[in-house]
Design a protein around this motif. Structure first.
Motif, PDB file in Angstrom:
ATOM      1  N   TYR A  30       5.358  80.675 -30.300  1.00  0.00           N
ATOM      2  CA  TYR A  30       5.511  81.335 -29.517  1.00  0.00           C
ATOM      3  C   TYR A  30       3.128  80.089 -29.230  1.00  0.00           C
ATOM      4  CZ  TYR A  30       2.970  83.828 -25.470  1.00  0.00           C
ATOM      5  OH  TYR A  30       2.239  84.141 -24.583  1.00  0.00           O
ATOM      6  N   GLY A  31       2.981  79.775 -30.558  1.00  0.00           N
ATOM      7  CA  GLY A  31       1.695  79.663 -29.733  1.00  0.00           C
ATOM      8  C   GLY A  31       1.971  78.043 -29.805  1.00  0.00           C
ATOM      9  N   ARG A  32       2.953  77.262 -30.213  1.00  0.00           N
ATOM     10  CA  ARG A  32       2.972  76.080 -30.050  1.00  0.00           C
ATOM     11  C   ARG A  32       3.434  75.954 -27.968  1.00  0.00           C
ATOM     12  NH1 ARG A  32       4.410  75.988 -35.244  1.00  0.00           N
ATOM     13  NH2 ARG A  32       7.422  76.149 -34.650  1.00  0.00           N
ATOM     14  N   TYR A  69       6.226  83.896 -34.359  1.00  0.00           N
ATOM     15  CA  TYR A  69       4.734  84.185 -33.578  1.00  0.00           C
ATOM     16  C   TYR A  69       3.874  82.127 -34.021  1.00  0.00           C
ATOM     17  CZ  TYR A  69      -0.704  84.333 -34.385  1.00  0.00           C
ATOM     18  OH  TYR A  69      -1.808  83.529 -33.670  1.00  0.00           O
ATOM     19  N   SER A  70       4.396  81.165 -34.724  1.00  0.00           N
ATOM     20  CA  SER A  70       4.098  79.617 -34.376  1.00  0.00           C
ATOM     21  C   SER A  70       4.351  79.039 -33.651  1.00  0.00           C
ATOM     22  CB  SER A  70       4.408  79.387 -35.608  1.00  0.00           C
ATOM     23  OG  SER A  70       3.352  80.547 -36.942  1.00  0.00           O
ATOM     24  N   PRO A  80       1.735  85.059 -40.676  1.00  0.00           N
ATOM     25  CA  PRO A  80       0.805  84.696 -41.259  1.00  0.00           C
ATOM     26  C   PRO A  80       0.739  85.826 -42.348  1.00  0.00           C
ATOM     27  CG  PRO A  80       1.233  84.711 -38.957  1.00  0.00           C
ATOM     28  CD  PRO A  80       1.692  85.061 -38.813  1.00  0.00           C
ATOM     29  N   GLN A 125       0.941  89.589 -37.270  1.00  0.00           N
ATOM     30  CA  GLN A 125       1.794  89.268 -37.215  1.00  0.00           C
ATOM     31  C   GLN A 125       2.214  88.909 -39.082  1.00  0.00           C
ATOM     32  OE1 GLN A 125       3.052  88.861 -34.388  1.00  0.00           O
ATOM     33  NE2 GLN A 125       1.001  89.405 -33.687  1.00  0.00           N
ATOM     34  N   THR A 148       0.760  78.617 -40.914  1.00  0.00           N
ATOM     35  CA  THR A 148       2.132  79.165 -39.887  1.00  0.00           C
ATOM     36  C   THR A 148       1.528  77.920 -39.059  1.00  0.00           C
ATOM     37  OG1 THR A 148       1.313  80.203 -38.464  1.00  0.00           O
ATOM     38  CG2 THR A 148       1.715  80.706 -40.874  1.00  0.00           C
ATOM     39  N   CYS A 204       0.617  77.636 -36.193  1.00  0.00           N
ATOM     40  CA  CYS A 204       0.695  78.019 -34.733  1.00  0.00           C
ATOM     41  C   CYS A 204      -0.533  77.320 -33.860  1.00  0.00           C
ATOM     42  CB  CYS A 204       0.099  79.352 -35.124  1.00  0.00           C
ATOM     43  SG  CYS A 204      -1.766  79.631 -35.286  1.00  0.00           S
ATOM     44  N   GLN A 205      -1.082  76.705 -34.299  1.00  0.00           N
ATOM     45  CA  GLN A 205      -2.198  75.768 -33.550  1.00  0.00           C
ATOM     46  C   GLN A 205      -3.587  76.494 -33.110  1.00  0.00           C
ATOM     47  OE1 GLN A 205       0.369  72.714 -31.550  1.00  0.00           O
ATOM     48  NE2 GLN A 205       1.433  72.957 -33.301  1.00  0.00           N
ATOM     49  N   ALA A 244      -3.813  88.026 -33.872  1.00  0.00           N
ATOM     50  CA  ALA A 244      -2.567  87.029 -34.620  1.00  0.00           C
ATOM     51  C   ALA A 244      -2.626  87.779 -36.226  1.00  0.00           C
ATOM     52  CB  ALA A 244      -4.031  86.219 -34.484  1.00  0.00           C
ATOM     53  N   THR A 297       7.706  76.499 -40.158  1.00  0.00           N
ATOM     54  CA  THR A 297       7.060  77.298 -39.357  1.00  0.00           C
ATOM     55  C   THR A 297       7.722  76.834 -37.440  1.00  0.00           C
ATOM     56  OG1 THR A 297       5.312  75.639 -39.505  1.00  0.00           O
ATOM     57  CG2 THR A 297       5.099  77.382 -40.310  1.00  0.00           C
TER      58      THR A 297
END
Length: 499
Positions: free
Chosen positions: A129-131, A126-127, A42, A39, A352, A354-355, A36, A121
């Motif tokens: 995809y995290g969500r 990356y963020s 971030p 990325q 960011t 990303c959660q 992480a 964001t």
């Protein structure tokens, strides 16, 4: 072999980053947390000069391998595109198209403006995809691992508490769904369209990759004009007619090397065409100039991120007798952000959205904000639990150091807010019964009970808050029996301080 290496590394990164968002215990972050932190966005927000410089050097050496190996959203597009290509007569479905450079740089400017406004964001890969993982895959994963009990708990986390909590959670889910549908649909039809038209990271790295030292090059003497390379290029950047490649869009996937039956494409060191004598003023017809002339067509894309959802609140009944009202979020003048954020401004500038911290929070204290200026960035609220002094998982997993704690001692002594008692909501005042929940569960002893009637020392007692000792953990707010609003709630501080 290069293509096989790329696929293996991409699978490793994709699986590792996905597991980071699905690791509810936080144990994997000790092993995989570095994925992480490398990325691009971030690293930029964390001012991690070493990582940013490393990614720039990587791109200048080998092209956009970041997009095809390290970026999880890029790998997800490759997976969707590969599934689409497995359909009959769709193996070689791509073709060369000219890039709309003006659109790419317009989206980059829009992203920078949104980032300065506090909600850029939404477009960060990356963020995004995290969500998607946190809101779509995590409930399924937890349900499979913990069966019905955990599935019910996760569904409960989607806010069957009050209408305002439900709307916030549903809006977050809607953003994740829309992002997934748009990205997946573009990948299904046209491969890397999102990366080469919308993604700001792709635009920046695309500019750098034009000067990469190693790149795929076409040997004109071996090419027989079959166009298999162009029909297999998910970036649509190979102009087989002119034997040129648009390196600003090439993601170094090596698919073209795999399909070329003549061996006309090699991944090799960049070469300059020699200039004939007497024609020094004439530019060499290299792949660079051809790439500059190559542009790709783009299907119009309109993103819809504004969703409103209302759901009639179902009343819960205790034993079939008395209705139980759900707790509602108090109107805080200043939002609560985790210990280690230091101050609200720093936190919002580094986060960011990303959660990742939301995914690992064991007490479900962190949740995405629905406020426009903090959209999708985490904030704290205590309807489901409170911030326990012995937990620092959010700081452990944060890739940008937006949440940074030296140790648990620092957390236990950091004041993120202070408790405020609301007389009109207290059961002691309204119902005439003694309640000591807030005083008994305060970990810092910041709450003491004083007589309701100052003239009668034996009267019922009400809480008095010592603001200098309160750290804002929310134990009092969470455990207060008053409904729908707690009689004691935590007001946030813009700047945290040690006590």
């Amino acid at each position: 072999m290069l293509r096989k290496i790329r696929i293996a590394l991409a699978a490793l990164f994709f699986a590792g980053i996905t597991l980071l968002f699905l690791d509810f215990s936080g144990t994997l972050h000790a092993w995989l947390g570095w994925m992480a932190k490398i990325q691009l966005l971030p690293a930029l927000l964390a001012l991690n000069v070493g990582v940013v410089a490393g990614l720039v050097i990587l791109t200048l050496l080998f092209g956009r391998v970041y997009c095809s190996v390290i970026c999880p959203l890029g790998v997800m597009q490759d997976v969707v595109s590969w599934i689409s290509g497995r359909r009959p007569k769709h193996h070689y479905r791509f073709r060369y198209s000219r890039a709309l450079t003006w659109l790419r740089y317009t989206m980059l400017v829009v992203f920078v403006a949104m980032l300065l406004a506090g909600f850029g964001t939404l477009l960060a890969p990356y963020s995004a995809y995290g969500r998607i993982v946190s809101n779509l895959l995590a409930p399924v994963w937890q349900g499979v691992n913990n069966l019905l009990a955990a599935a019910a708990e996760r569904l409960d986390s989607y806010a069957f508490y009050s209408v305002d909590v439900w709307v916030k959670s549903l809006s977050t889910l809607a953003v994740a769904v829309v992002t997934f549908v748009v990205v997946a649909w573009l990948a299904w039809r046209n491969g890397r369209t999102w990366c080469n038209t919308v993604c700001p990271v792709g635009t920046v790295l695309g500019f750098l990759s034009r000067f990469s030292l190693f790149r795929p090059e076409i040997d004109r003497s071996k090419c027989n004009g079959c166009k298999l390379c162009a029909r297999s290029c998910k970036a649509s950047c190979i102009d087989a007619v002119n034997h040129s490649i648009d390196y600003s869009r090439c993601v170094a996937c090596m698919d073209c090397l795999e399909v070329c039956r003549q061996g006309a494409i090699r991944y090799t060191r960049r070469r300059q065409e020699p200039v004939a004598a007497g024609s020094a003023a004439t530019p060499a017809t290299t792949g660079d100039t051809a790439a500059d002339a190559s542009r790709r067509s783009f299907l119009g894309l309109a993103g819809v991120f504004a969703f409103t959802a209302l759901r009639a609140q179902e009343k819960k009944v205790d034993g079939g007798l008395a209705p139980i009202l759900d707790k509602k979020i108090p109107a805080r003048a200043t939002p609560l952000v985790p210990p280690g954020a230091q101050n609200l401004r720093r936190f919002l500038s580094h986060c960011t959205a990303c959660q990742l911290c939301v995914s690992v929070c064991p007490n479900q204290v962190l949740r995405p904000s629905g406020a426009l200026e903090r959209l999708m960035k985490p904030e704290m609220s205590y309807e489901r639990g409170y911030c326990r002094p012995e937990c620092a998982k959010c700081a452990e997993v944060c890739p940008t150091d937006a949440i940074r704690l030296a140790d648990l001692t620092e957390k236990a002594s950091t004041q993120i807010g202070h408790a405020v008692w609301v007389r009109a909501n207290c059961v002691v005042v309204n119902d005439g019964v003694q309640c000591t929940n807030c005083e008994r569960h305060c970990p810092t002893g910041a709450i003491r009970l004083v007589p309701l009637d100052a003239s009668d020392p034996h009267s019922l007692r009400i809480p008095a808050v010592d603001e200098e000792r309160c750290i804002g953990c929310g134990a009092c707010e969470n455990l207060c029996p008053a409904r729908p609003f707690s009689a004691i709630y935590v007001e946030g501080h813009e700047r945290h301080r040690l006590i």
